[in-house]
Design a protein around this motif. Structure first.
Motif, short mmCIF file in Angstrom:
data_model
loop_
_atom_site.label_atom_id
_atom_site.label_comp_id
_atom_site.label_asym_id
_atom_site.label_seq_id
_atom_site.Cartn_x
_atom_site.Cartn_y
_atom_site.Cartn_z
N ILE A 1 -4.13 15.81 -13.68
CA ILE A 1 -3.13 15.02 -12.96
C ILE A 1 -2.73 15.65 -11.62
O ILE A 1 -2.67 14.94 -10.62
N PRO A 2 -2.42 16.94 -11.54
CA PRO A 2 -2.02 17.49 -10.23
C PRO A 2 -3.10 17.36 -9.16
O PRO A 2 -2.80 17.04 -8.01
N GLU A 3 -4.37 17.56 -9.54
CA GLU A 3 -5.45 17.41 -8.57
C GLU A 3 -5.57 15.96 -8.13
O GLU A 3 -5.78 15.67 -6.95
N LEU B 1 -4.55 11.69 -4.08
CA LEU B 1 -3.89 10.44 -3.70
C LEU B 1 -2.94 10.65 -2.53
O LEU B 1 -2.86 9.81 -1.63
N ASP B 2 -2.21 11.76 -2.51
CA ASP B 2 -1.32 12.05 -1.39
C ASP B 2 -2.10 12.16 -0.09
O ASP B 2 -1.66 11.66 0.96
N GLU B 3 -3.26 12.81 -0.14
CA GLU B 3 -4.10 12.92 1.06
C GLU B 3 -4.59 11.54 1.51
O GLU B 3 -4.62 11.25 2.71
N LEU B 4 -4.97 10.69 0.56
CA LEU B 4 -5.42 9.34 0.92
C LEU B 4 -4.28 8.52 1.52
O LEU B 4 -4.48 7.79 2.50
N ALA C 1 -1.68 9.71 3.15
CA ALA C 1 -1.41 10.26 4.49
C ALA C 1 -2.44 9.74 5.50
O ALA C 1 -2.09 9.39 6.63
N ALA C 2 -3.71 9.69 5.09
CA ALA C 2 -4.75 9.17 5.99
C ALA C 2 -4.52 7.69 6.28
O ALA C 2 -4.67 7.24 7.43
N ALA C 3 -4.14 6.91 5.27
CA ALA C 3 -3.88 5.48 5.46
C ALA C 3 -2.68 5.28 6.38
O ALA C 3 -2.68 4.39 7.25
N LYS C 4 -1.65 6.10 6.23
CA LYS C 4 -0.47 5.99 7.08
C LYS C 4 -0.82 6.31 8.53
O LYS C 4 -0.36 5.63 9.45
N ALA C 5 -1.66 7.33 8.74
CA ALA C 5 -2.08 7.67 10.10
C ALA C 5 -2.87 6.52 10.73
O ALA C 5 -2.68 6.20 11.91
N ARG C 6 -3.75 5.89 9.95
CA ARG C 6 -4.50 4.75 10.48
C ARG C 6 -3.58 3.58 10.79
O ARG C 6 -3.76 2.89 11.80
N ASP C 7 -2.60 3.32 9.93
CA ASP C 7 -1.64 2.24 10.18
C ASP C 7 -0.85 2.50 11.45
O ASP C 7 -0.59 1.58 12.23
N GLU C 8 -0.44 3.74 11.68
CA GLU C 8 0.30 4.08 12.90
C GLU C 8 -0.58 3.88 14.13
O GLU C 8 -0.10 3.41 15.16
N GLU C 9 -1.86 4.22 14.02
CA GLU C 9 -2.79 4.03 15.14
C GLU C 9 -2.95 2.55 15.44
O GLU C 9 -2.95 2.13 16.61
N VAL C 10 -3.09 1.72 14.42
CA VAL C 10 -3.21 0.28 14.62
C VAL C 10 -1.93 -0.28 15.23
O VAL C 10 -1.98 -1.12 16.15
N ALA C 11 -0.77 0.18 14.78
CA ALA C 11 0.50 -0.29 15.34
C ALA C 11 0.62 0.12 16.80
O ALA C 11 1.10 -0.66 17.63
N ARG C 12 0.17 1.33 17.14
CA ARG C 12 0.21 1.80 18.52
C ARG C 12 -0.70 0.94 19.40
O ARG C 12 -0.35 0.59 20.52
#
Length: 155
Positions: free
Chosen positions: A98-100, A105-108, A110-121
């Motif tokens: 579970i921890p791994e 999932l946290d890394e995924l 974070a990557a999705a959030k970064a892509r969403d911010e780029e699209v919004a920009r």
């Protein structure tokens, strides 16, 4: 076969007993920071699988697994004493990833959030390819028609 509620209660009790045993009675130096995450028992109450996590490296995880295997008999006898069931279930310890999985999932996320911010920009500086409102609207100066297709004039 046993009632599912009884099996669930027994699994919860086994989880508590194993956690208390690891905390208080098992003094193996190989045993690291172990957390019992879940226990599942078969429908016939003969086998219990105890899931655990170990905080630390792969070497500490391997040492903790060896310590749990060596203490399996003592833990099983204590489970038999405290539960009072006719047949004490055999215990199998299994590492819980579970921890791994949560870290991945946290890394995924974070990557999705970064892509969403780029699209919004990019969307802030974007303009429409055609008109801002692409839907056709009726002209105000056209004659209105009745429901049967005849032209109606208001005079």
């Amino acid at each position: 076969m046993v009632d599912a509620a009884r099996a669930r209660k027994l699994a919860d009790r086994i989880q508590q007993i194993v956690a208390e045993m690891l905390e208080r009675r098992i003094k193996d130096p190989r045993l690291g920071f172990v957390t019992i995450t879940d226990t599942r028992i078969t429908a016939d109450l003969r086998e219990a699988t105890v899931f655990y996590t170990v905080f630390g490296s792969d070497a500490e995880r391997a040492d903790s697994a060896a310590a749990l295997e060596s203490a399996k008999g003592i833990i099983r006898s204590e489970v038999g004493k405290q539960t009072g069931v006719r047949f004490t279930p055999t215990l199998a310890f299994k590492h819980d990833p579970i921890p791994e999985n949560a870290r991945a999932l946290d890394e995924l996320f974070a990557a999705a959030k970064a892509r969403d911010e780029e699209v919004a920009r990019q969307a802030e500086s974007a303009s429409y390819a055609g008109e801002a409102d692409p839907y056709k609207k009726p002209d105000e100066d056209e004659d209105e028609f009745d429901s049967d297709g005849a032209e109606s004039r208001t005079t």
